[in-house]
Design a protein around this motif. Sequence first.
Motif, PDB file in Angstrom:
ATOM      1  N   GLY A  10       0.740  -1.149  -0.103  1.00  0.00           N
ATOM      2  CA  GLY A  10       0.087  -0.084  -0.215  1.00  0.00           C
ATOM      3  C   GLY A  10       0.932   1.286  -0.185  1.00  0.00           C
ATOM      4  O   GLY A  10       2.239   1.079   0.227  1.00  0.00           O
ATOM      5  N   ARG A  11       0.150   2.422  -0.407  1.00  0.00           N
ATOM      6  CA  ARG A  11       0.783   3.594  -0.030  1.00  0.00           C
ATOM      7  C   ARG A  11       0.873   3.932   1.131  1.00  0.00           C
ATOM      8  O   ARG A  11      -0.287   4.492   1.794  1.00  0.00           O
ATOM      9  CB  ARG A  11       0.108   4.735  -1.047  1.00  0.00           C
ATOM     10  N   VAL A  12       1.869   4.073   1.870  1.00  0.00           N
ATOM     11  CA  VAL A  12       1.909   4.287   3.286  1.00  0.00           C
ATOM     12  C   VAL A  12       2.024   5.900   3.497  1.00  0.00           C
ATOM     13  O   VAL A  12       3.007   6.418   3.177  1.00  0.00           O
ATOM     14  CB  VAL A  12       2.859   3.525   4.299  1.00  0.00           C
ATOM     15  N   ILE A  13       1.175   6.327   4.154  1.00  0.00           N
ATOM     16  CA  ILE A  13       1.292   7.833   4.430  1.00  0.00           C
ATOM     17  C   ILE A  13       1.064   8.009   6.161  1.00  0.00           C
ATOM     18  O   ILE A  13       0.243   7.808   6.546  1.00  0.00           O
ATOM     19  CB  ILE A  13       0.089   8.921   3.924  1.00  0.00           C
ATOM     20  N   ASP A  14       2.265   8.293   6.671  1.00  0.00           N
ATOM     21  CA  ASP A  14       2.544   8.475   7.942  1.00  0.00           C
ATOM     22  C   ASP A  14       3.064   9.651   8.423  1.00  0.00           C
ATOM     23  O   ASP A  14       4.338   9.833   8.312  1.00  0.00           O
ATOM     24  CB  ASP A  14       3.267   7.170   8.759  1.00  0.00           C
ATOM     25  N   PRO A  15       2.404  11.063   8.649  1.00  0.00           N
ATOM     26  CA  PRO A  15       3.099  11.927   9.100  1.00  0.00           C
ATOM     27  C   PRO A  15       3.866  12.088  10.224  1.00  0.00           C
ATOM     28  O   PRO A  15       5.029  13.043  10.243  1.00  0.00           O
ATOM     29  CB  PRO A  15       1.680  12.839   9.062  1.00  0.00           C
ATOM     30  N   SER A  16       4.035  11.209  11.050  1.00  0.00           N
ATOM     31  CA  SER A  16       4.441  11.272  12.112  1.00  0.00           C
ATOM     32  C   SER A  16       6.252  10.748  11.896  1.00  0.00           C
ATOM     33  O   SER A  16       6.999  11.119  12.612  1.00  0.00           O
ATOM     34  CB  SER A  16       4.038  10.276  13.499  1.00  0.00           C
ATOM     35  N   LEU A 307      -3.420  16.231   1.478  1.00  0.00           N
ATOM     36  CA  LEU A 307      -3.790  15.227   2.003  1.00  0.00           C
ATOM     37  C   LEU A 307      -2.943  14.759   3.284  1.00  0.00           C
ATOM     38  O   LEU A 307      -3.748  14.488   4.191  1.00  0.00           O
ATOM     39  CB  LEU A 307      -3.591  13.946   1.082  1.00  0.00           C
ATOM     40  N   ASP A 308      -1.624  14.893   3.270  1.00  0.00           N
ATOM     41  CA  ASP A 308      -0.711  14.572   4.335  1.00  0.00           C
ATOM     42  C   ASP A 308      -0.959  15.234   5.574  1.00  0.00           C
ATOM     43  O   ASP A 308      -1.133  14.729   6.763  1.00  0.00           O
ATOM     44  CB  ASP A 308       0.785  14.685   4.147  1.00  0.00           C
ATOM     45  N   ARG A 309      -1.547  16.529   5.619  1.00  0.00           N
ATOM     46  CA  ARG A 309      -1.880  17.411   6.698  1.00  0.00           C
ATOM     47  C   ARG A 309      -3.396  17.024   7.221  1.00  0.00           C
ATOM     48  O   ARG A 309      -3.521  17.144   8.484  1.00  0.00           O
ATOM     49  CB  ARG A 309      -1.560  18.705   6.385  1.00  0.00           C
ATOM     50  N   VAL A 310      -4.310  16.579   6.022  1.00  0.00           N
ATOM     51  CA  VAL A 310      -5.532  16.023   6.637  1.00  0.00           C
ATOM     52  C   VAL A 310      -5.302  14.735   7.453  1.00  0.00           C
ATOM     53  O   VAL A 310      -5.805  14.758   8.722  1.00  0.00           O
ATOM     54  CB  VAL A 310      -6.565  15.940   5.456  1.00  0.00           C
ATOM     55  N   ILE A 311      -4.541  14.163   6.962  1.00  0.00           N
ATOM     56  CA  ILE A 311      -4.385  12.739   7.768  1.00  0.00           C
ATOM     57  C   ILE A 311      -3.776  12.947   9.132  1.00  0.00           C
ATOM     58  O   ILE A 311      -3.976  12.311  10.124  1.00  0.00           O
ATOM     59  CB  ILE A 311      -3.533  11.785   6.845  1.00  0.00           C
ATOM     60  N   ALA A 312      -2.531  13.987   9.074  1.00  0.00           N
ATOM     61  CA  ALA A 312      -1.915  14.314  10.371  1.00  0.00           C
ATOM     62  C   ALA A 312      -2.969  14.721  11.424  1.00  0.00           C
ATOM     63  O   ALA A 312      -2.854  14.621  12.705  1.00  0.00           O
ATOM     64  CB  ALA A 312      -0.916  15.303  10.087  1.00  0.00           C
ATOM     65  N   THR A 315      -4.440  11.850  12.888  1.00  0.00           N
ATOM     66  CA  THR A 315      -3.325  10.743  13.507  1.00  0.00           C
ATOM     67  C   THR A 315      -2.463  11.247  14.669  1.00  0.00           C
ATOM     68  O   THR A 315      -2.687  11.556  15.714  1.00  0.00           O
ATOM     69  CB  THR A 315      -2.748  10.206  12.572  1.00  0.00           C
ATOM     70  N   VAL A 316      -1.437  11.766  14.115  1.00  0.00           N
ATOM     71  CA  VAL A 316      -0.325  12.234  14.978  1.00  0.00           C
ATOM     72  C   VAL A 316      -0.802  13.473  15.686  1.00  0.00           C
ATOM     73  O   VAL A 316      -0.362  13.746  17.148  1.00  0.00           O
ATOM     74  CB  VAL A 316       1.203  12.500  14.384  1.00  0.00           C
ATOM     75  N   ASN A 317      -1.433  14.430  15.230  1.00  0.00           N
ATOM     76  CA  ASN A 317      -1.957  15.555  15.825  1.00  0.00           C
ATOM     77  C   ASN A 317      -2.961  15.376  17.185  1.00  0.00           C
ATOM     78  O   ASN A 317      -2.778  15.870  17.974  1.00  0.00           O
ATOM     79  CB  ASN A 317      -2.491  16.563  14.842  1.00  0.00           C
ATOM     80  N   ALA A 318      -3.790  14.275  16.761  1.00  0.00           N
ATOM     81  CA  ALA A 318      -4.767  13.912  17.785  1.00  0.00           C
ATOM     82  C   ALA A 318      -4.013  13.271  18.824  1.00  0.00           C
ATOM     83  O   ALA A 318      -4.548  13.396  20.067  1.00  0.00           O
ATOM     84  CB  ALA A 318      -5.772  13.116  16.810  1.00  0.00           C
ATOM     85  N   ALA A 319      -3.271  12.211  18.585  1.00  0.00           N
ATOM     86  CA  ALA A 319      -2.333  11.515  19.596  1.00  0.00           C
ATOM     87  C   ALA A 319      -1.643  12.628  20.479  1.00  0.00           C
ATOM     88  O   ALA A 319      -1.532  12.138  21.587  1.00  0.00           O
ATOM     89  CB  ALA A 319      -1.443  10.634  18.980  1.00  0.00           C
ATOM     90  N   MET A 320      -1.019  13.644  19.999  1.00  0.00           N
ATOM     91  CA  MET A 320      -0.251  14.633  20.674  1.00  0.00           C
ATOM     92  C   MET A 320      -1.419  15.387  21.664  1.00  0.00           C
ATOM     93  O   MET A 320      -0.929  15.523  22.760  1.00  0.00           O
ATOM     94  CB  MET A 320       0.571  15.581  19.824  1.00  0.00           C
ATOM     95  N   ALA A 321      -2.375  15.661  21.177  1.00  0.00           N
ATOM     96  CA  ALA A 321      -3.328  16.333  21.988  1.00  0.00           C
ATOM     97  C   ALA A 321      -3.957  15.351  23.019  1.00  0.00           C
ATOM     98  O   ALA A 321      -4.196  15.922  24.118  1.00  0.00           O
ATOM     99  CB  ALA A 321      -4.704  16.684  21.040  1.00  0.00           C
ATOM    100  N   LEU A 322      -3.814  14.279  23.007  1.00  0.00           N
ATOM    101  CA  LEU A 322      -4.284  13.129  23.982  1.00  0.00           C
ATOM    102  C   LEU A 322      -3.248  12.810  25.050  1.00  0.00           C
ATOM    103  O   LEU A 322      -3.389  12.148  25.908  1.00  0.00           O
ATOM    104  CB  LEU A 322      -4.637  11.980  23.251  1.00  0.00           C
ATOM    105  N   LYS A 323      -1.933  13.170  24.797  1.00  0.00           N
ATOM    106  CA  LYS A 323      -0.588  13.029  25.233  1.00  0.00           C
ATOM    107  C   LYS A 323      -0.536  11.450  25.172  1.00  0.00           C
ATOM    108  O   LYS A 323      -0.165  10.685  26.376  1.00  0.00           O
ATOM    109  CB  LYS A 323      -0.667  13.329  26.706  1.00  0.00           C
ATOM    110  N   ARG A 324      -0.690  10.788  24.083  1.00  0.00           N
ATOM    111  CA  ARG A 324      -0.774   9.485  23.788  1.00  0.00           C
ATOM    112  C   ARG A 324       0.234   9.017  22.528  1.00  0.00           C
ATOM    113  O   ARG A 324      -0.402   8.829  21.549  1.00  0.00           O
ATOM    114  CB  ARG A 324      -2.089   8.656  23.604  1.00  0.00           C
ATOM    115  N   PRO A 325       1.259   9.402  22.745  1.00  0.00           N
ATOM    116  CA  PRO A 325       2.247   9.256  21.359  1.00  0.00           C
ATOM    117  C   PRO A 325       2.384   7.668  20.952  1.00  0.00           C
ATOM    118  O   PRO A 325       2.668   7.799  19.814  1.00  0.00           O
ATOM    119  CB  PRO A 325       3.762   9.675  22.018  1.00  0.00           C
TER     120      PRO A 325
END
Length: 390
Positions: A10-16, A307-312, A315-325
Amino acid sequence: MSFDLILRGGRVIDPSQKLDGVRDVGFSGGKVAAVGKDLKPGSETEIRDVTGYIVTPGLIDLHTHVYWGGTSLGIDAEDFCRTSGVTTAIDTGSAGPGNWMGFRKHVIEKSQVRILAYLHVSHAGIYGFDKRVMVGESREILHMNPVACVEVADQNRDLIVGIKVRVGLHASGTNGESALDLALQVADEVGMPLMCHIDHPPPSYEHVIGRLRPGDVLTHAFRPFPNAPCTAQGTVKPEVLAARKKGVIFDIGHGKGSFSFKTTRNMLANGFEPDVISSDVHTLCIEGPAFDQVTTLSKFLVMGMPLDRVIAASTVNAAMALKRPELGSLKPGSVGDATILSIKEGRFDYVDVLGEHLIGDRKIIAEGTVIGGKWWHPKRSTRFKKLARA
């Protein structure tokens, strides 16, 4: 290395990891084990061919209401996540300290998808949100229960990620920001972030964000007038810019009444993207105008957000807001969640909370999910065939 599951090609898009390319993703022991080319399976490895599709970290919806059966606004988390590609649903204040244990025992602990929660400072959470009964839980200060909120949040840190409060004309009536005062005290006492809902004034958008602390979340951040974040001339209010500089997190929280295309056009034109995109899905908006998380993400994609910032933002932005890296990433050692997406081209009709329609040329579609390193109820179970083990 032995893998339990490999997503192949697959095309892996992982902004983290600032990663965008064709890769395999391997899972082992409920975690991401490796991301690379031509990962070698073992004799017991399940292989799924996702060639031509996008693979992202498991989507996080930072604003949902999934206390199904406990509140009138709650939806079924598993049904929602199955069709939305969401692997972690964050319930935002459906329950307060008075009914938290019911939510935990009867919904969260039985769910196959991960549910985390912001605990409401109101004793019974958002208890009066329905088609016929609409009572703002913050209107009566006697319904606030800060002492019990501290106790319950402290005792349930495995699932509670922050404190929730709703303020505004509908939620708190003439009490204004009294509930915000109490919620900030609770958040300080337990050392957790606050998520604050804002609807119509009073209080004003500017006043609320001025009181939020670094790491706190303002949800409904791109809401329409009144209490929009931009001026009539289309500029971003200086108080909003100051809050971002301070570290306040801006979350969409689409919902029934909290997202407009006009506001979004103005904010994006000024280079002010949301930190987090969330659906605020509940019984009164799951059939429109919010629908689901991927529809909410699609609205930002067709309005020009890359697209990469929509996914971020899911994903990673939400995880940082949760303090769950450990969430929102495909780094080896992260939680073994992934979402398989496609982007369809055509003419798609999107609608905001004011009834404005926008015709977009693309739509993000959830095709399947991996939860805890296992292929989980893909939306189309026959689409991703198992490959023969090498």
